[in-house]
Design a protein around this motif. Structure first.
Motif, PDB file in Angstrom:
ATOM      1  N   ASN A   1      16.648 116.001  -6.009  1.00 60.92           N
ATOM      2  CA  ASN A   1      16.451 117.426  -5.776  1.00 60.92           C
ATOM      3  C   ASN A   1      15.701 117.662  -4.475  1.00 60.92           C
ATOM      4  N   ARG A   2      16.064 118.722  -3.775  1.00 61.21           N
ATOM      5  CA  ARG A   2      15.320 119.244  -2.630  1.00 61.21           C
ATOM      6  C   ARG A   2      15.655 120.726  -2.548  1.00 61.21           C
ATOM      7  N   LYS A   3      14.668 121.558  -2.857  1.00 61.54           N
ATOM      8  CA  LYS A   3      14.856 123.013  -2.905  1.00 61.54           C
ATOM      9  C   LYS A   3      16.068 123.350  -3.774  1.00 61.54           C
ATOM     10  N   GLN A   4      17.106 123.987  -3.218  1.00 59.00           N
ATOM     11  CA  GLN A   4      18.279 124.347  -4.018  1.00 59.00           C
ATOM     12  C   GLN A   4      19.340 123.253  -4.072  1.00 59.00           C
ATOM     13  N   LEU A   5      19.090 122.121  -3.441  1.00 57.01           N
ATOM     14  CA  LEU A   5      20.045 121.013  -3.437  1.00 57.01           C
ATOM     15  C   LEU A   5      19.762 120.100  -4.627  1.00 57.01           C
ATOM     16  N   ASN A   6      20.744 119.937  -5.493  1.00 63.58           N
ATOM     17  CA  ASN A   6      20.631 119.064  -6.656  1.00 63.58           C
ATOM     18  C   ASN A   6      21.756 118.046  -6.645  1.00 63.58           C
ATOM     19  N   GLY A   7      21.472 116.875  -7.145  1.00 63.50           N
ATOM     20  CA  GLY A   7      22.506 115.854  -7.192  1.00 63.50           C
ATOM     21  C   GLY A   7      22.070 114.646  -7.979  1.00 63.50           C
ATOM     22  N   VAL A   8      22.790 113.546  -7.798  1.00 63.98           N
ATOM     23  CA  VAL A   8      22.477 112.286  -8.458  1.00 63.98           C
ATOM     24  C   VAL A   8      22.633 111.134  -7.479  1.00 63.98           C
ATOM     25  N   MET A   9      21.822 110.124  -7.703  1.00 59.28           N
ATOM     26  CA  MET A   9      21.955 108.863  -6.990  1.00 59.28           C
ATOM     27  C   MET A   9      22.218 107.808  -8.061  1.00 59.28           C
ATOM     28  N   GLN A  10      23.287 107.071  -7.882  1.00 57.61           N
ATOM     29  CA  GLN A  10      23.686 106.072  -8.869  1.00 57.61           C
ATOM     30  C   GLN A  10      23.742 104.710  -8.197  1.00 57.61           C
ATOM     31  N   ALA A  11      23.185 103.704  -8.846  1.00 54.29           N
ATOM     32  CA  ALA A  11      23.308 102.323  -8.373  1.00 54.29           C
ATOM     33  C   ALA A  11      23.951 101.518  -9.495  1.00 54.29           C
ATOM     34  N   ARG A  12      24.987 100.790  -9.130  1.00 54.34           N
ATOM     35  CA  ARG A  12      25.695  99.954 -10.103  1.00 54.34           C
ATOM     36  C   ARG A  12      25.732  98.530  -9.561  1.00 54.34           C
ATOM     37  N   VAL A  13      25.384  97.571 -10.414  1.00 52.71           N
ATOM     38  CA  VAL A  13      25.389  96.159 -10.049  1.00 52.71           C
ATOM     39  C   VAL A  13      26.449  95.474 -10.919  1.00 52.71           C
ATOM     40  N   PRO A  14      27.716  95.462 -10.437  1.00 50.59           N
ATOM     41  CA  PRO A  14      28.801  94.919 -11.266  1.00 50.59           C
ATOM     42  C   PRO A  14      28.678  93.416 -11.522  1.00 50.59           C
ATOM     43  N   ASP A  15      28.014  92.710 -10.607  1.00 55.04           N
ATOM     44  CA  ASP A  15      27.736  91.287 -10.805  1.00 55.04           C
ATOM     45  C   ASP A  15      26.438  90.987 -10.066  1.00 55.04           C
ATOM     46  N   GLY A  16      25.953  89.778 -10.141  1.00 56.64           N
ATOM     47  CA  GLY A  16      24.665  89.430  -9.557  1.00 56.64           C
ATOM     48  C   GLY A  16      24.599  89.476  -8.048  1.00 56.64           C
ATOM     49  N   ASN A  17      25.754  89.607  -7.380  1.00 62.57           N
ATOM     50  CA  ASN A  17      25.764  89.545  -5.930  1.00 62.57           C
ATOM     51  C   ASN A  17      26.328  90.777  -5.239  1.00 62.57           C
TER      52      ASN A  17
ATOM     53  N   MET B   1      26.230  95.357  -5.165  1.00 61.77           N
ATOM     54  CA  MET B   1      25.651  96.610  -5.644  1.00 61.77           C
ATOM     55  C   MET B   1      26.373  97.764  -4.950  1.00 61.77           C
ATOM     56  N   ILE B   2      26.713  98.778  -5.727  1.00 61.70           N
ATOM     57  CA  ILE B   2      27.382  99.967  -5.210  1.00 61.70           C
ATOM     58  C   ILE B   2      26.437 101.147  -5.417  1.00 61.70           C
ATOM     59  N   VAL B   3      26.102 101.829  -4.320  1.00 61.34           N
ATOM     60  CA  VAL B   3      25.197 102.977  -4.383  1.00 61.34           C
ATOM     61  C   VAL B   3      25.979 104.213  -3.961  1.00 61.34           C
ATOM     62  N   THR B   4      25.889 105.270  -4.767  1.00 57.10           N
ATOM     63  CA  THR B   4      26.567 106.531  -4.469  1.00 57.10           C
ATOM     64  C   THR B   4      25.573 107.671  -4.600  1.00 57.10           C
ATOM     65  N   VAL B   5      25.570 108.562  -3.611  1.00 60.71           N
ATOM     66  CA  VAL B   5      24.759 109.777  -3.671  1.00 60.71           C
ATOM     67  C   VAL B   5      25.733 110.951  -3.717  1.00 60.71           C
ATOM     68  N   SER B   6      25.600 111.774  -4.750  1.00 64.10           N
ATOM     69  CA  SER B   6      26.469 112.945  -4.927  1.00 64.10           C
ATOM     70  C   SER B   6      25.597 114.189  -5.027  1.00 64.10           C
ATOM     71  N   VAL B   7      26.125 115.334  -4.564  1.00 65.64           N
ATOM     72  CA  VAL B   7      25.401 116.600  -4.672  1.00 65.64           C
ATOM     73  C   VAL B   7      26.264 117.611  -5.416  1.00 65.64           C
ATOM     74  N   ARG B   8      25.585 118.572  -6.026  1.00 63.59           N
ATOM     75  CA  ARG B   8      26.284 119.607  -6.785  1.00 63.59           C
ATOM     76  C   ARG B   8      26.727 120.708  -5.814  1.00 63.59           C
ATOM     77  N   VAL B   9      28.021 120.987  -5.817  1.00 57.03           N
ATOM     78  CA  VAL B   9      28.599 122.090  -5.061  1.00 57.03           C
ATOM     79  C   VAL B   9      29.293 122.969  -6.081  1.00 57.03           C
ATOM     80  N   ASP B  10      28.831 124.199  -6.218  1.00 55.26           N
ATOM     81  CA  ASP B  10      29.248 125.082  -7.293  1.00 55.26           C
ATOM     82  C   ASP B  10      28.952 124.381  -8.618  1.00 55.26           C
ATOM     83  N   LYS B  11      29.946 124.075  -9.407  1.00 58.21           N
ATOM     84  CA  LYS B  11      29.707 123.404 -10.687  1.00 58.21           C
ATOM     85  C   LYS B  11      30.252 121.982 -10.695  1.00 58.21           C
ATOM     86  N   GLN B  12      30.495 121.434  -9.504  1.00 57.47           N
ATOM     87  CA  GLN B  12      31.116 120.120  -9.404  1.00 57.47           C
ATOM     88  C   GLN B  12      30.225 119.166  -8.612  1.00 57.47           C
TER      89      GLN B  12
END
Length: 182
Positions: free
Chosen positions: A130-146, A148-159
Motif C-alpha cells: 500500500n501507498r496512499k490510494q495505491l493497493n496491491g500485492v507482492m508475491q514470491a514463489r519458490v518452485p524449487d530450491g534454486n 524464485m519468481i517475484v511478481t508485484v501487482s496493483v489494483r486498477v478498478d476492481k482488477q
C-alpha cells in the motif's frame, strides 16, 4: 470429585494444546519458507504494465532472515543499462496481524508499505502492499530450491494488474538445507 474436575479440565487442556501446536506448526512453516530464500539470487525482470512497460532489467539480491524473529530481507539492486536502482524488501511477523514491512523504503521513502501477508504454503508467500490510494500485492514463489519468481501487482478498478515480474536463480554454492560436503 477429583474425577469430575479432571473430566472437565482434560478437554480444555487438549483444545488449548492443539491451538499451541497449530500456531507452532504455522510458525515453523513460515520460518521454513523464509529460510529457503536465504542466499544470493540473480535474474532478469520486466515492467509489464504502466508508463515504463517493456523495460527490462537484471537484479542481484541477497536473502537473509533476522535472528530470533520470523521474516526475511531481500536486499540488492536492479540494473537497466548502466543505471542501478537499489531495491529491497523487508518483512517481519508482527503478532497475530501477520506480516509488516517495506518495499523500496516504504511509503516514507519512494516505495510501498507491506501492510499484511501470509505464507500460503512452503513455496509461496503473498503480501499486501500500500501507498496512499495505491493497493496491491507482492508475491514470491519458490518452485524449487534454486529459483524464485517475484511478481508485484496493483489494483486498477476492481482488477489486479501485474506490473513487475522477476525470475531469479540461486547463485550461491548450494541451496539452503543441502547437505554440506566433508
Amino acid at each position: 470429585m477429583k474425577r469430575v474436575v479432571l473430566s472437565a479440565l482434560l478437554p480444555a487442556a487438549i483444545v488449548a494444546s492443539a491451538g499451541i501446536a497449530t500456531t507452532a506448526f504455522a510458525a515453523e512453516k513460515d520460518q521454513s519458507f523464509f529460510q529457503s530464500v536465504e542466499g544470493k539470487w540473480v535474474g532478469p525482470g520486466e515492467i509489464v504494465a504502466g508508463k515504463y512497460k517493456g523495460t527490462k532489467f537484471t537484479c542481484n539480491f541477497t536473502g537473509s532472515t533476522p535472528d530470533g524473529k520470523i521474516g526475511m530481507t531481500l536486499d540488492g539492486g536492479c540494473r537497466v543499462g548502466v543505471f542501478t536502482q537499489p531495491m529491497s524488501a523487508t518483512v517481519e511477523r508482527k503478532g497475530r496481524n501477520g506480516y509488516r514491512g517495506s518495499f523500496m523504503g516504504g511509503s516514507k521513502g519512494s516505495g510501498l508499505d507491506i501492510v499484511s501477508g501470509n505464507v500460503v504454503d512452503g513455496r509461496k508467500v503473498v503480501f499486501a502492499i500500500n501507498r496512499k490510494q495505491l493497493n496491491g500485492v507482492m508475491q514470491a514463489r519458490v518452485p524449487d530450491g534454486n529459483s524464485m519468481i517475484v511478481t508485484v501487482s496493483v489494483r486498477v478498478d476492481k482488477q489486479m494488474v501485474p506490473v513487475i515480474g522477476m525470475n531469479l536463480k540461486r547463485v550461491d554454492a548450494s541451496e539452503v538445507g543441502a547437505i554440506a560436503k566433508n
